[in-house]
Design a protein around this motif. Structure first.
Motif, PDB file in Angstrom:
ATOM      1  N   SER A  90       0.848  -1.198   0.000  1.00  0.00           N
ATOM      2  CA  SER A  90       0.000   0.000   0.000  1.00  0.00           C
ATOM      3  C   SER A  90       0.881   1.244   0.000  1.00  0.00           C
ATOM      4  CB  SER A  90      -0.890   0.021   1.233  1.00  0.00           C
ATOM      5  OG  SER A  90      -0.092   0.185   2.391  1.00  0.00           O
ATOM      6  N   GLY A  91       0.226   2.381  -0.176  1.00  0.00           N
ATOM      7  CA  GLY A  91       0.944   3.650  -0.168  1.00  0.00           C
ATOM      8  C   GLY A  91       1.520   3.967   1.201  1.00  0.00           C
ATOM      9  N   ASN A  95       5.445   4.546   2.227  1.00  0.00           N
ATOM     10  CA  ASN A  95       5.953   5.731   2.918  1.00  0.00           C
ATOM     11  C   ASN A  95       6.569   5.378   4.270  1.00  0.00           C
ATOM     12  OD1 ASN A  95       5.350   7.535   0.853  1.00  0.00           O
ATOM     13  ND2 ASN A  95       3.251   7.837   1.565  1.00  0.00           N
ATOM     14  N   PHE A 129      -0.693  14.564   1.964  1.00  0.00           N
ATOM     15  CA  PHE A 129      -1.305  13.306   2.411  1.00  0.00           C
ATOM     16  C   PHE A 129      -0.332  12.170   2.157  1.00  0.00           C
ATOM     17  CE2 PHE A 129      -3.725   9.432   2.267  1.00  0.00           C
ATOM     18  CZ  PHE A 129      -4.525   9.554   3.378  1.00  0.00           C
ATOM     19  N   HIS A 130       0.017  11.435   3.223  1.00  0.00           N
ATOM     20  CA  HIS A 130       0.992  10.353   3.076  1.00  0.00           C
ATOM     21  C   HIS A 130       0.513   9.021   3.630  1.00  0.00           C
ATOM     22  CE1 HIS A 130       3.824  13.241   1.496  1.00  0.00           C
ATOM     23  NE2 HIS A 130       3.688  13.995   2.569  1.00  0.00           N
ATOM     24  N   GLY A 131      -0.720   8.954   4.158  1.00  0.00           N
ATOM     25  CA  GLY A 131      -1.239   7.676   4.635  1.00  0.00           C
ATOM     26  C   GLY A 131      -1.811   7.769   6.033  1.00  0.00           C
ATOM     27  N   ASP A 220       6.570  11.383  -2.741  1.00  0.00           N
ATOM     28  CA  ASP A 220       5.435  10.470  -2.618  1.00  0.00           C
ATOM     29  C   ASP A 220       4.672  10.523  -3.941  1.00  0.00           C
ATOM     30  OD1 ASP A 220       2.965   9.302  -2.213  1.00  0.00           O
ATOM     31  OD2 ASP A 220       2.703  10.095  -0.183  1.00  0.00           O
ATOM     32  N   VAL A 222       2.552   8.165  -4.869  1.00  0.00           N
ATOM     33  CA  VAL A 222       1.524   7.129  -4.718  1.00  0.00           C
ATOM     34  C   VAL A 222       0.307   7.426  -5.604  1.00  0.00           C
ATOM     35  CG1 VAL A 222      -0.150   6.173  -3.071  1.00  0.00           C
ATOM     36  CG2 VAL A 222       2.270   6.352  -2.446  1.00  0.00           C
ATOM     37  N   GLN A 223      -0.076   8.712  -5.697  1.00  0.00           N
ATOM     38  CA  GLN A 223      -1.258   9.042  -6.508  1.00  0.00           C
ATOM     39  C   GLN A 223      -0.890   9.489  -7.916  1.00  0.00           C
ATOM     40  OE1 GLN A 223      -5.384  11.619  -5.993  1.00  0.00           O
ATOM     41  NE2 GLN A 223      -4.259  10.920  -4.231  1.00  0.00           N
TER      42      GLN A 223
HETATM   43  C1  LIG Z   1      -3.540   7.335  -1.236  1.00  0.00           C
HETATM   44  C2  LIG Z   1      -2.263   7.956  -0.878  1.00  0.00           C
HETATM   45  C3  LIG Z   1      -1.450   7.415   0.130  1.00  0.00           C
HETATM   46  C4  LIG Z   1      -1.882   6.247   0.993  1.00  0.00           C
HETATM   47  O1  LIG Z   1      -1.998   5.088   0.267  1.00  0.00           O
HETATM   48  P1  LIG Z   1      -2.750   3.806   0.936  1.00  0.00           P
HETATM   49  O2  LIG Z   1      -2.571   2.747  -0.102  1.00  0.00           O
HETATM   50  O3  LIG Z   1      -4.182   4.210   1.138  1.00  0.00           O
HETATM   51  O4  LIG Z   1      -2.069   3.506   2.196  1.00  0.00           O
HETATM   52  C5  LIG Z   1      -0.225   8.001   0.362  1.00  0.00           C
HETATM   53  N1  LIG Z   1       0.189   9.067  -0.347  1.00  0.00           N
HETATM   54  C6  LIG Z   1      -0.567   9.603  -1.325  1.00  0.00           C
HETATM   55  C7  LIG Z   1      -0.036  10.762  -2.098  1.00  0.00           C
HETATM   56  C8  LIG Z   1      -1.820   9.082  -1.612  1.00  0.00           C
HETATM   57  O5  LIG Z   1      -2.575   9.639  -2.554  1.00  0.00           O
END
Ligand SMILES: *Cc1c(COP(=O)(O)O)cnc(C)c1O
Length: 404
Positions: A90-91, A95, A129-131, A220, A222-223
């Protein structure tokens, strides 16, 4: 548990950019599981690759070599600034791994002493936003996510995003009595925090200062990563390379996977220092490999760029037609936001009205309506989505008029 404020909508089937609820109603999916379903729903390549992998081998353990994992790591390192990859699920986990790496970097490379109250610091941005795990929620620069979970994890400080002067001042304060800052953690574009694109000049200055002090710069992604920005990685939009970056959401196209990707110079973790039972298992890495293959074969980052320009223009036109309630549009590629005026209908009200019209969208904060559709979306879907959104805006206005 009651952790989600869910919409009363039960989705039971999906194909491409469409999903169906349990009453048989069809929705155009502008959410894609929040930037996850890269190839849309139930795509042929994912169906084929994952069912074959399921028949061959599902899960072993990181006690052994996993060829699918090695291949996916090789693809990431061949196509990015990273040389090594750690896989998780997961994200937030990606992180977490990055935060552990940052602290190790602080001790090992910067010689930050932990004996006293001092210890390595990680600087992150407000509205980030990091989780939701304890360390990643602490890194998240939004007090509303901290509330009720204090004490937070030690060693985090915050600065306003894209604000060079404020960042320089914070860095100077933290470093006043010697080395203290291990890493800077930043989203190239803030997703949840309101679809705020990074400013290249700001990121260049942060890169310079990190180089000067030997501070790890971690992105980050993730998105925004994995093609969504219109480039393969968000950092390419900024022209600034990180020392490490994290991935999750779109990497598995709907199968859970996360990754911490690092340059050789930042590869500080030794055997036994970090691990994950499920991380990088054959199924997850097959999903990632399939996404990688399709991104390259179909040149989906370029498609995301072209579709994103179309979408942003259509949203900007929509905003100018409804200037009383909408300010404009912003974003990169297929991560776009319609920015609403604070005095008008809220993002959540617009999302609910859009759902009635058969369009799924998701808020990014109180005043931004976010579009993160599958990267396979076509111009006709974008035209249809914007028509549906316009009807949703009009019905929000009609509702406000009838209640006042
Ligand atoms: C969604 C998101 C996360 C968290 O990811 P999860 O898979 O929900 O833990 C972390 N950083 C960013 C930028 C995100 O958009």
């Amino acid at each position: 548990m009651n952790t989600y404020g869910r919409f009363p909508l039960e989705l039971v089937r999906g194909r491409g950019v469409w999903v169906w609820d349990s009453n048989g109603k069809r929705y155009l999916d502008g959410v894609a599981g929040i930037a996850v379903c890269t190839l849309g729903h139930s795509s042929r390549p994912m169906r084929k690759a994952l069912s074959r992998q399921l028949r061959r081998l599902q899960h072993v353990s990181n006690l052994y070599r996993i060829p699918e994992q090695e291949q996916l790591a090789a693809w990431i390192s061949a196509n990015s600034c990273a040389d090594r990859v750690f896989f998780c699920n997961s994200g937030a986990e990606a992180n977490e791994a990055a935060i552990k790496l940052a602290r190790k970097h602080g001790h090992l490379v910067r010689g930050i002493d932990t004996s006293s109250e001092r210890g390595p610091l990680i600087l992150s941005a407000q509205a980030s936003f990091h989780g939701r795990t304890l360390a990643t929620v602490t890194a998240t620069g939004q007090p509303k996510y901290h509330q009720g979970f204090e004490p937070m994890v030690q060693g985090f400080r915050y600065f306003p995003y894209n604000d060079t002067a404020a960042f320089e001042a914070l860095l100077q304060r933290c470093e006043a009595e010697g080395p203290r800052v291990a890493a800077v953690l930043l989203e190239p574009l803030q997703g949840e925090g309101g679809v705020n694109p990074g400013d290249p000049a700001f990121f260049q200055r942060v890169r310079e200062l990190c180089d000067q002090h030997n501070i790890l710069l971690i992105f980050d992604e993730v998105q925004v990563g994995v093609g969504r920005s219109g480039r393969l990685w968000g950092y390419q939009k900024l022209g600034v390379e990180p020392d490490a970056f994290t991935l999750a959401k779109g990497l598995g196209g709907g199968f859970p996977i996360g990754a911490l990707c690092v340059k050789g110079s930042a590869d500080h973790l030794q055997p036994g220092e970090h691990a994950s039972t499920f991380g990088g298992n054959p199924m997850a890495c097959r999903a990632g490999l399939t996404i990688a293959e399709q991104l390259s074969r179909r040149n989906l980052p370029a498609h995301a760029e072209a579709m994103g320009q179309l979408l942003q223009q259509a949203l900007a036109d929509l905003a100018s037609r409804h200037a009383d309630i909408a300010e404009g549009a912003r974003g990169w590629g297929l991560l776009q936001g319609l920015v609403l005026r604070p005095e008008g209908p809220s993002a959540i009200a617009v999302v609910k009205a859009a759902m009635e019209e058969g369009l799924l969208l998701v808020p990014a904060g109180p005043t931004v309506v976010r579009f993160v559709p599958p990267l396979t979306i076509q111009p006709r879907h974008i035209r249809l989505a914007v028509r549906k959104l316009e009807r949703a805006l009009l019905s929000c206005l009609a509702q406000t008029a009838s209640t006042t």
